[in-house]
Write a protein that holds these residues in place. Structure first.
Motif, mmCIF file in Angstrom:
data_model
loop_
_atom_site.group_PDB
_atom_site.id
_atom_site.type_symbol
_atom_site.label_atom_id
_atom_site.label_comp_id
_atom_site.label_asym_id
_atom_site.label_seq_id
_atom_site.Cartn_x
_atom_site.Cartn_y
_atom_site.Cartn_z
ATOM 1 N N LEU A 1 0.958 -1.106 0.119
ATOM 2 C CA LEU A 1 -0.013 0.192 0.130
ATOM 3 C C LEU A 1 0.731 1.339 0.060
ATOM 4 O O LEU A 1 1.579 1.679 0.886
ATOM 5 C CB LEU A 1 -1.133 -0.022 1.302
ATOM 6 C CG LEU A 1 -2.174 -0.988 1.098
ATOM 7 C CD1 LEU A 1 -1.695 -2.179 1.370
ATOM 8 C CD2 LEU A 1 -3.145 -0.355 2.357
ATOM 9 N N HIS B 1 -2.153 2.027 -5.043
ATOM 10 C CA HIS B 1 -2.281 3.519 -4.403
ATOM 11 C C HIS B 1 -3.450 4.026 -4.376
ATOM 12 O O HIS B 1 -4.350 3.987 -5.564
ATOM 13 C CB HIS B 1 -1.324 4.437 -5.212
ATOM 14 C CG HIS B 1 -1.453 5.805 -4.701
ATOM 15 N ND1 HIS B 1 -1.017 6.401 -3.567
ATOM 16 C CD2 HIS B 1 -1.929 7.199 -5.283
ATOM 17 C CE1 HIS B 1 -1.343 7.651 -3.490
ATOM 18 N NE2 HIS B 1 -2.068 8.145 -4.706
ATOM 19 N N PHE B 2 -3.954 4.618 -3.384
ATOM 20 C CA PHE B 2 -5.466 5.191 -3.365
ATOM 21 C C PHE B 2 -5.415 6.794 -3.619
ATOM 22 O O PHE B 2 -4.670 7.183 -2.853
ATOM 23 C CB PHE B 2 -6.205 4.782 -1.978
ATOM 24 C CG PHE B 2 -6.103 3.230 -1.885
ATOM 25 C CD1 PHE B 2 -7.265 2.372 -2.293
ATOM 26 C CD2 PHE B 2 -5.309 2.493 -1.209
ATOM 27 C CE1 PHE B 2 -7.187 1.131 -2.317
ATOM 28 C CE2 PHE B 2 -5.124 1.260 -0.946
ATOM 29 C CZ PHE B 2 -6.167 0.378 -1.607
ATOM 30 N N MET C 1 -9.417 0.608 2.453
ATOM 31 C CA MET C 1 -8.322 0.433 1.432
ATOM 32 C C MET C 1 -7.812 -0.927 1.637
ATOM 33 O O MET C 1 -7.324 -1.565 0.600
ATOM 34 C CB MET C 1 -6.905 1.305 2.104
ATOM 35 C CG MET C 1 -7.217 2.721 1.864
ATOM 36 S SD MET C 1 -5.860 3.623 2.523
ATOM 37 C CE MET C 1 -6.267 5.257 1.805
ATOM 38 N N GLY D 1 3.241 1.056 5.621
ATOM 39 C CA GLY D 1 4.377 1.570 6.313
ATOM 40 C C GLY D 1 3.966 2.009 7.715
ATOM 41 O O GLY D 1 4.637 3.027 8.125
ATOM 42 N N GLN E 1 2.889 6.156 15.537
ATOM 43 C CA GLN E 1 3.307 7.239 14.867
ATOM 44 C C GLN E 1 2.011 8.433 14.824
ATOM 45 O O GLN E 1 2.318 9.680 14.827
ATOM 46 C CB GLN E 1 3.815 6.890 13.235
ATOM 47 C CG GLN E 1 4.545 7.866 12.774
ATOM 48 C CD GLN E 1 4.831 7.698 11.211
ATOM 49 O OE1 GLN E 1 3.788 7.661 10.159
ATOM 50 N NE2 GLN E 1 6.004 7.293 10.994
ATOM 51 N N GLN F 1 -2.420 4.371 14.012
ATOM 52 C CA GLN F 1 -1.129 3.313 14.033
ATOM 53 C C GLN F 1 -1.205 2.952 15.501
ATOM 54 O O GLN F 1 -0.120 2.699 15.971
ATOM 55 C CB GLN F 1 -0.110 3.868 13.239
ATOM 56 C CG GLN F 1 -0.133 3.969 11.929
ATOM 57 C CD GLN F 1 1.004 4.576 11.285
ATOM 58 O OE1 GLN F 1 2.178 4.637 11.527
ATOM 59 N NE2 GLN F 1 0.469 5.290 10.005
ATOM 60 N N LYS G 1 10.926 7.437 13.580
ATOM 61 C CA LYS G 1 10.759 8.314 12.452
ATOM 62 C C LYS G 1 12.050 8.514 11.799
ATOM 63 O O LYS G 1 12.414 8.536 10.665
ATOM 64 C CB LYS G 1 10.019 9.546 12.600
ATOM 65 C CG LYS G 1 9.625 9.988 11.375
ATOM 66 C CD LYS G 1 8.335 9.587 10.776
ATOM 67 C CE LYS G 1 8.064 10.230 9.413
ATOM 68 N NZ LYS G 1 6.812 9.481 8.651
ATOM 69 N N ASP H 1 -2.680 14.088 -0.080
ATOM 70 C CA ASP H 1 -3.228 12.721 -0.387
ATOM 71 C C ASP H 1 -4.431 12.501 -0.027
ATOM 72 O O ASP H 1 -4.985 13.510 0.708
ATOM 73 C CB ASP H 1 -1.926 11.901 -0.045
ATOM 74 C CG ASP H 1 -2.305 10.819 0.946
ATOM 75 O OD1 ASP H 1 -2.087 9.747 1.065
ATOM 76 O OD2 ASP H 1 -2.981 11.295 2.068
ATOM 77 N N CYS I 1 -5.860 11.028 2.380
ATOM 78 C CA CYS I 1 -5.921 10.798 3.488
ATOM 79 C C CYS I 1 -5.818 12.177 4.247
ATOM 80 O O CYS I 1 -6.523 12.578 5.114
ATOM 81 C CB CYS I 1 -4.906 10.019 4.317
ATOM 82 S SG CYS I 1 -5.103 8.217 3.907
#
Ligand code: ATP
Ligand code: MG
Length: 400
Positions: free
Chosen positions: A183, A208-209, A268, A287, A292, A296, A321, A343, A345
Motif C-alpha cells: 500500500l 495507491h489510493f 483500503m 508503512g 506514529q 497506528q 521516524k 493525498d 488521507c
C-alpha cells in the motif's frame, strides 16, 4: 582492462538447504536483469559464485548496478588467469603493480576450490608472493596488517585474482519469498517499507489510493516517481491506482468525523486484499509504525487486521521516524516524499481522530454503507500501470 570480470558471492543464501537451487537461479536472473543494459556481458554460475564476464562493459557502472541486487553478499572486480602457475604469477604481478602504487606491504591469500590444480593453497601463496616480490623489489610482505591482500581463487574454469571485496546489499533475491502487495502512499514510510520487503525476497506489486479530482495529477505523478525508484531494486512492477472518492463520500455520510481515517484504512485494506487475491500476492505491506499517528495505535492496527485474511506485514512497525527518514534519504525517495501534494488521507483527516476506536462503532458506521459494492466497484474501476519499463527516475545513490 585488467579487471574484466566480476565475481559475485552470496552469503546468506547458502544457509538454507532445501530450495537453494531455486534461490541461486533467481539471483542469477536478477543479476542478468540488472546488467541487461550491456548485451555484451556474459553471466555464468558455478560452485556458489556468479561470474560476470564484462566483455568491455564498464566495471564501475556494472558494479554499481550489482550493488542494487538483493541477495549478494559481496562483489569483486577480478583479473582472470588460465590454470597455469606462470600465468597466475604474471597476472598477480599486474594486480600488485596497480594496487601497490602508493602502498608498501601486501600478502597473498590463495584458495584452491579446484583440487586437480597441482599446487595446494600454501604452495600457491608462496609461489605467487615470490613472483610479486621479484617484480616489485620495494615492497614487502606483511601477513598481519598488509596494505593490500591479493586473493587468488583457483576454480575449475580459471584462476581469479582480486584485491578487494565490495559489499553487496545482503538479504534474499527478489522473488524468493513470493509476492507482496504494498500500500504505497505518497509519504515517507511506505517506500521504505517496500524496500525492506524486497530485501527479504518479496517481489512487489503496488496499490495507491487517490481521490481524484480532489487530489491532483501531480500527487499521482509523485507516487509513480516513488514507484519508479523502487524498481531500482525490484525490477518493473505493476502499480494499481484506485479511486476512493466515492468511498470517502460514503464514510463522510455514515460516520462520525473521528472515525474517518480508520474507516478509510479498513476500506483500503479490503480493496487491497481483493487485488492481492487477483494477482497472487500472499501478503499486504504497509508503512505503519507503532504510535506514529492515531491510525497506528494497537487498537487501530487491530481494527484494520480484522477486515482481511491476508497477513499484513509492517516492516517499520518498531522503527523511529528518524531511522525511517535516514533510510528514505539513502534510497533517494525522501526528496520526492516530502513534496507537498495532498493525498487522499490528509484531505480527509479529522481534526481529532480517535486513537482507540471501538470495533462496534466502526461496524455500526459500516452497516450504513454498501461496503461490498463499494469495494467491488473500486477494484473493478482501477487503473493499472507497469512502472519501470522506460527511463524514469532511479535511485540517486546506492543504498546499503
Ligand atoms: P507518512 O510518511 O506521512 O507517515 P505514510 O505513507 O506512512 O506517510 P500514513 O498516514 O502514516 O502515511 O499511512 C500508514 C500506511 O497506510 C502507509 O504507510 C501506507 O502503507 C498506507 N496508506 C496510507 N495512505 C495510503 C494511500 N493513499 N494509498 C496507499 N496506501 C496508503
Ligand atoms: Mg506513516
Amino acid at each position: 582492462m585488467l579487471y574484466d570480470h566480476l565475481l559475485i558471492r552470496y552469503g546468506e543464501l547458502t544457509t538454507k538447504g532445501a530450495n537453494r537451487a531455486e534461490m541461486e537461479q533467481l539471483l542469477e536472473r536478477n543479476v542478468r536483469r540488472a546488467l541487461s543494459g550491456w548485451p555484451e556481458v556474459k553471466v555464468t554460475r558455478s560452485q556458489q559464485r556468479i561470474v560476470v564476464q564484462l566483455n568491455g562493459a564498464p566495471v564501475d557502472a556494472a558494479l554499481q548496478k550489482l550493488q542494487q541486487v538483493f541477495g549478494i553478499s559481496s562483489i569483486s572486480p577480478v583479473a582472470v588467469a588460465p590454470l597455469d602457475l606462470a600465468a597466475i604469477q604474471r597476472t598477480a604481478v599486474e594486480v600488485a603493480k596497480r594496487e601497490l602504487m602508493d602502498k608498501s606491504t601486501f600478502k597473498v591469500e590463495a584458495r584452491r576450490g579446484y583440487k586437480e590444480f597441482p599446487l595446494d593453497s600454501p604452495a600457491l601463496q608462496k609461489a605467487v608472493g615470490a613472483a610479486v616480490l621479484r617484480a616489485l623489489p620495494h615492497i614487502r610482505v606483511d601477513v598481519h596488517h598488509p596494505d593490500v591482500v591479493i586473493e587468488v581463487d583457483v576454480r575449475k574454469s580459471a584462476a581469479y585474482l582480486y584485491p578487494s571485496r565490495v559489499p553487496g546489499l545482503g538479504g534474499f533475491p527478489v522473488g524468493m519469498s513470493g509476492k507482496g502487495l504494498v500500500l504505497l502512499s505518497g509519504g515517507i514510510d511506505s517506500p521504505v517499507a517496500a524496500w525492506k520487503a524486497m530485501k527479504r525476497g518479496l517481489e512487489l506489486e503496488l496499490v495507491h489510493f487517490h481521490s481524484f479530482p480532489f487530489t491532483s495529477e501531480r500527487a499521482q505523478q509523485k507516487v509513480e516517481d516513488l514507484a519508479a525508484i523502487l524498481t531500482t531494486w525490484g525490477g518493473p512492477m505493476p502499480l494499481h491506482l484506485v479511486s476512493v472518492t466515492a468511498i470517502q463520500a460514503e464514510i463522510q455520510r455514515c460516520a462520525p468525523e473521528g472515525l474517518r481515517t480508520i474507516l478509510l484504512r479498513r476500506m483500503m485494506v479490503r480493496i487491497a486484499s481483493r487485488i492481492a487475491e487477483e494477482v497472487g500476492a500472499g501478503a499486504l505491506i504497509t508503512g505503519d509504525s507503532l504510535g506514529q499517528v492515531a491510525s497506528q495505535t494497537l487498537s487501530a492496527l487491530n481494527a484494520v487486521d480484522r477486515v482481511t485474511e491476508h497477513t499484513i506485514l509492517r516492516p517499520l512497525i518498531a522503527e523511529d521516524k528518524l531511522e525511517i527518514i535516514e533510510l528514505a534519504k539513502r534510497m533517494g525517495t525522501y526528496e520526492i516524499s516530502i513534496l507537498p501534494f495532498d493525498d487522499c488521507c490528509s484531505l480527509f483527516a479529522p481534526k481529532h481522530p480517535k486513537t482507540n476506536p471501538k470495533l462496534r462503532d466502526l461496524e455500526r458506521a459500516e452497516s450504513r454503507m454498501d461496503v461490498d459494492g463499494l469495494v467491488a466497484e473500486a477494484v473493478r474501476s482501477r487503473e493499472q500501470k507497469l512502472v519501470g519499463t522506460d527511463e524514469g527516475p532511479r535511485a540517486g545513490t546506492t543504498y546499503r
